[in-house]
Design a protein around this motif. Structure first.
Motif, PDB file in Angstrom:
ATOM      1  N   ALA A   4       9.470   4.636  -3.972  1.00  0.00           N
ATOM      2  CA  ALA A   4       8.028   4.795  -3.779  1.00  0.00           C
ATOM      3  C   ALA A   4       7.689   4.562  -2.302  1.00  0.00           C
ATOM      4  O   ALA A   4       8.324   3.753  -1.628  1.00  0.00           O
ATOM      5  CB  ALA A   4       7.270   3.811  -4.658  1.00  0.00           C
ATOM      6  N   PRO A   5       6.664   5.265  -1.781  1.00  0.00           N
ATOM      7  CA  PRO A   5       6.293   5.105  -0.369  1.00  0.00           C
ATOM      8  C   PRO A   5       5.486   3.827  -0.139  1.00  0.00           C
ATOM      9  O   PRO A   5       4.345   3.851   0.344  1.00  0.00           O
ATOM     10  CB  PRO A   5       5.459   6.358  -0.104  1.00  0.00           C
ATOM     11  CG  PRO A   5       4.804   6.645  -1.416  1.00  0.00           C
ATOM     12  CD  PRO A   5       5.839   6.288  -2.464  1.00  0.00           C
ATOM     13  N   VAL A   6       6.063   2.691  -0.514  1.00  0.00           N
ATOM     14  CA  VAL A   6       5.356   1.406  -0.464  1.00  0.00           C
ATOM     15  C   VAL A   6       5.710   0.662   0.814  1.00  0.00           C
ATOM     16  O   VAL A   6       6.892   0.496   1.151  1.00  0.00           O
ATOM     17  CB  VAL A   6       5.707   0.546  -1.692  1.00  0.00           C
ATOM     18  CG1 VAL A   6       5.150  -0.874  -1.540  1.00  0.00           C
ATOM     19  CG2 VAL A   6       5.160   1.183  -2.955  1.00  0.00           C
ATOM     20  N   TYR A  41       0.825  -1.211   0.000  1.00  0.00           N
ATOM     21  CA  TYR A  41       0.000   0.000   0.000  1.00  0.00           C
ATOM     22  C   TYR A  41       0.859   1.261   0.000  1.00  0.00           C
ATOM     23  O   TYR A  41       2.043   1.223   0.340  1.00  0.00           O
ATOM     24  CB  TYR A  41      -0.954   0.014   1.198  1.00  0.00           C
ATOM     25  CG  TYR A  41      -0.275   0.058   2.551  1.00  0.00           C
ATOM     26  CD1 TYR A  41       0.017   1.267   3.169  1.00  0.00           C
ATOM     27  CD2 TYR A  41       0.075  -1.119   3.211  1.00  0.00           C
ATOM     28  CE1 TYR A  41       0.655   1.324   4.410  1.00  0.00           C
ATOM     29  CE2 TYR A  41       0.715  -1.081   4.444  1.00  0.00           C
ATOM     30  CZ  TYR A  41       0.992   0.131   5.038  1.00  0.00           C
ATOM     31  OH  TYR A  41       1.628   0.179   6.257  1.00  0.00           O
ATOM     32  N   ASP A  42       0.232   2.368  -0.378  1.00  0.00           N
ATOM     33  CA  ASP A  42       0.881   3.678  -0.423  1.00  0.00           C
ATOM     34  C   ASP A  42       0.854   4.276   0.979  1.00  0.00           C
ATOM     35  O   ASP A  42      -0.203   4.703   1.467  1.00  0.00           O
ATOM     36  CB  ASP A  42       0.136   4.574  -1.410  1.00  0.00           C
ATOM     37  CG  ASP A  42       0.832   5.908  -1.643  1.00  0.00           C
ATOM     38  OD1 ASP A  42       1.503   6.401  -0.708  1.00  0.00           O
ATOM     39  OD2 ASP A  42       0.677   6.467  -2.744  1.00  0.00           O
ATOM     40  N   GLN A  84       4.105  -3.026 -10.416  1.00  0.00           N
ATOM     41  CA  GLN A  84       5.098  -2.139  -9.810  1.00  0.00           C
ATOM     42  C   GLN A  84       4.893  -0.705 -10.268  1.00  0.00           C
ATOM     43  O   GLN A  84       4.950   0.241  -9.458  1.00  0.00           O
ATOM     44  CB  GLN A  84       6.505  -2.621 -10.171  1.00  0.00           C
ATOM     45  CG  GLN A  84       7.616  -1.783  -9.554  1.00  0.00           C
ATOM     46  CD  GLN A  84       8.992  -2.294  -9.942  1.00  0.00           C
ATOM     47  OE1 GLN A  84       9.176  -3.474 -10.251  1.00  0.00           O
ATOM     48  NE2 GLN A  84       9.967  -1.402  -9.946  1.00  0.00           N
ATOM     49  N   GLN A  85       4.628  -0.529 -11.551  1.00  0.00           N
ATOM     50  CA  GLN A  85       4.430   0.819 -12.089  1.00  0.00           C
ATOM     51  C   GLN A  85       3.203   1.477 -11.458  1.00  0.00           C
ATOM     52  O   GLN A  85       3.212   2.677 -11.151  1.00  0.00           O
ATOM     53  CB  GLN A  85       4.276   0.740 -13.618  1.00  0.00           C
ATOM     54  CG  GLN A  85       4.289   2.089 -14.330  1.00  0.00           C
ATOM     55  CD  GLN A  85       2.916   2.759 -14.343  1.00  0.00           C
ATOM     56  OE1 GLN A  85       1.894   2.074 -14.350  1.00  0.00           O
ATOM     57  NE2 GLN A  85       2.898   4.098 -14.341  1.00  0.00           N
ATOM     58  N   MET A  86       2.166   0.693 -11.240  1.00  0.00           N
ATOM     59  CA  MET A  86       0.943   1.236 -10.644  1.00  0.00           C
ATOM     60  C   MET A  86       1.182   1.694  -9.205  1.00  0.00           C
ATOM     61  O   MET A  86       0.652   2.709  -8.774  1.00  0.00           O
ATOM     62  CB  MET A  86      -0.168   0.186 -10.687  1.00  0.00           C
ATOM     63  CG  MET A  86      -0.675  -0.099 -12.096  1.00  0.00           C
ATOM     64  SD  MET A  86      -1.813  -1.513 -12.159  1.00  0.00           S
ATOM     65  CE  MET A  86      -3.233  -0.784 -11.344  1.00  0.00           C
ATOM     66  N   LEU A  87       2.014   0.955  -8.474  1.00  0.00           N
ATOM     67  CA  LEU A  87       2.346   1.354  -7.110  1.00  0.00           C
ATOM     68  C   LEU A  87       3.230   2.601  -7.103  1.00  0.00           C
ATOM     69  O   LEU A  87       3.034   3.524  -6.316  1.00  0.00           O
ATOM     70  CB  LEU A  87       3.066   0.212  -6.388  1.00  0.00           C
ATOM     71  CG  LEU A  87       2.231  -1.027  -6.051  1.00  0.00           C
ATOM     72  CD1 LEU A  87       3.124  -2.118  -5.466  1.00  0.00           C
ATOM     73  CD2 LEU A  87       1.106  -0.690  -5.078  1.00  0.00           C
ATOM     74  N   GLU A  88       4.211   2.631  -7.995  1.00  0.00           N
ATOM     75  CA  GLU A  88       5.151   3.749  -8.017  1.00  0.00           C
ATOM     76  C   GLU A  88       4.492   5.044  -8.497  1.00  0.00           C
ATOM     77  O   GLU A  88       4.807   6.124  -8.003  1.00  0.00           O
ATOM     78  CB  GLU A  88       6.349   3.405  -8.906  1.00  0.00           C
ATOM     79  CG  GLU A  88       7.245   2.309  -8.335  1.00  0.00           C
ATOM     80  CD  GLU A  88       8.471   2.059  -9.188  1.00  0.00           C
ATOM     81  OE1 GLU A  88       8.699   2.822 -10.157  1.00  0.00           O
ATOM     82  OE2 GLU A  88       9.215   1.100  -8.887  1.00  0.00           O
ATOM     83  N   SER A  89       3.574   4.944  -9.437  1.00  0.00           N
ATOM     84  CA  SER A  89       2.933   6.143  -9.993  1.00  0.00           C
ATOM     85  C   SER A  89       1.796   6.652  -9.124  1.00  0.00           C
ATOM     86  O   SER A  89       1.347   7.782  -9.291  1.00  0.00           O
ATOM     87  CB  SER A  89       2.393   5.835 -11.395  1.00  0.00           C
ATOM     88  OG  SER A  89       1.315   4.909 -11.324  1.00  0.00           O
ATOM     89  N   GLY A  90       1.306   5.796  -8.221  1.00  0.00           N
ATOM     90  CA  GLY A  90       0.155   6.174  -7.417  1.00  0.00           C
ATOM     91  C   GLY A  90      -1.166   5.849  -8.068  1.00  0.00           C
ATOM     92  O   GLY A  90      -2.231   6.172  -7.526  1.00  0.00           O
TER      93      GLY A  90
END
Length: 376
Positions: free
Chosen positions: A269-271, A158-159, A243-249
């Protein structure tokens, strides 16, 4: 599929092969010397000089890490001409086996797929040719046709910037879109129902793996749970997309492979991960049925099981070792993602491999899954 967080040399595309080793073009007339008294991580110098073997993996940085940790040093020591290809798919393997034109000698793939096709697309392994004495028994119980290649899991990532005060703690929170609004990322299964995702959803629906036997009923309850928030789900087809979806928000949280969550965190990313109820997954090395290079494949797989090789694999990929004696040198963040530690094992949930390997059982569920993914 999965990924490493350190990028080494780029793996070639599916249309080409990378060759390593020092063998000549002419194959010796004598058969390969059979493996005798195998020791994991060891191969006699030059024992495969003049021979060749082809491996097909997932591509990307996962396969880069396998090459750097396992197969490039294996080729250099054994003398074999080592060829690699990617991505491996069951459709391509089936075509090779049915035509008798075997192009891949061994592969690494999902445990349920290998178990389901054991004896048809993959050879039942002769474990006398492999030293699995330092592989945890829990990793060896999946199928007669494989030994563990990648230990990972589907985790709730999660973010942390979006949920600073009250972060999701388990899969029930993942499916609570009122308390935790935003888009969720889930794996599409690349056309096949994904058991780990359905089990995660069933956990949110109340399944207790300690007291409730896994069943078709619970699988359907998991599918119902996914259906209940389908407007908040985006399905991804590859680990890179997740991964891209998590990093981009784009997604505030996701049911993603542990290596992809780690890679996103490594990229800044703030994951963060809610480690309660992560679903344990194992991929396996398997030998393609009918290959004439099975002995070479056994040598390669046995080498990959060594403690030093497994330590190098963890350092290059961020995934967990399959040898209990591996001593990787990693940073604290990577260490927190190693899933074979007692801390992580306490909160993990096993994939119900026998269930997901039974074609007759999952066919009706597959129809529901396809409709869900298509309608998302």
């Amino acid at each position: 599929m999965k990924t490493a967080f350190i990028k080494t040399a780029t793996v070639v595309a599916a249309s080409s092969l990378l060759l390593v080793g020092c063998a000549g073009d002419a194959k010796p007339s004598e058969p390969v010397t059979p493996i005798s008294k195998p020791v994991a991580g060891e191969v006699p110098d030059g024992v495969l000089k003049g021979y060749s073997v082809t491996y097909a993996g997932d591509g990307g940085t996962t396969q880069d890490a396998q090459m750097s940790a396992f197969f490039t040093p294996f080729a250099e020591t054994s003398g074999v001409k080592f060829e690699q290809d990617s991505p491996q798919t069951l459709a391509k393997i089936q075509s090779q086996v049915e035509s008798g034109n075997i192009q891949w000698d061994f592969i690494s793939s999902f445990g349920d797929a290998i178990a389901r096709e054991c004896g048809t697309l993959f050879e039942k392994l002769d474990l006398s040719k492999l030293d699995t004495s330092n592989v945890p028994e829990s990793l060896m119980s999946g199928t007669e046709c494989g030994v563990p290649s990648i230990v990972y899991g589907t985790v709730l990532a999660y973010d942390a910037d979006k949920f600073k005060a009250d972060a999701p703690k388990n899969w029930a929170d993942f499916f609570d879109v009122k308390k935790f609004p935003g888009t969720r990322a889930l794996y599409s299964g690349d056309g096949k129902i994904d058991g780990s995702t359905v089990q995660a959803a069933a956990l949110a629906a109340g399944w207790n793996p300690d007291s409730d036997k896994w069943s078709v009923e619970w699988a359907n309850k998991g599918l119902d749970k996914i259906d209940s928030i389908k407007d908040n789900i985006v399905f991804y087809g590859t680990g890179a997309q997740a991964q891209q979806m998590l990093e981009s928000g784009e997604a505030v949280m996701g049911g993603v492979w542990s290596g992809r969550a780690l890679a996103a965190a490594k990229n800044g990313a703030p994951v963060e991960v809610a480690w309660d109820q992560w679903v344990s997954l194992v991929d396996y090395f398997a030998i393609v049925k009918g290959t004439k290079n099975s002995e070479e494949a056994y040598y390669a797989i046995n080498y990959a099981l060594g403690a030093d090789q497994q330590a190098a694999w963890v350092e290059a990929s961020g995934y967990s070792p399959t040898n209990v004696n591996a001593k990787p040198k990693v940073d604290d963040l990577t260490q927190s993602y190693i899933l074979t530690t007692p801390e992580r094992q306490k909160t993990g949930v096993d994939l119900e491999l026998a269930f997901w390997s039974d074609t007759d059982t999952i066919t009706p569920l597959q129809d529901r899954w396809a409709a869900l993914v298509a309608g998302a």
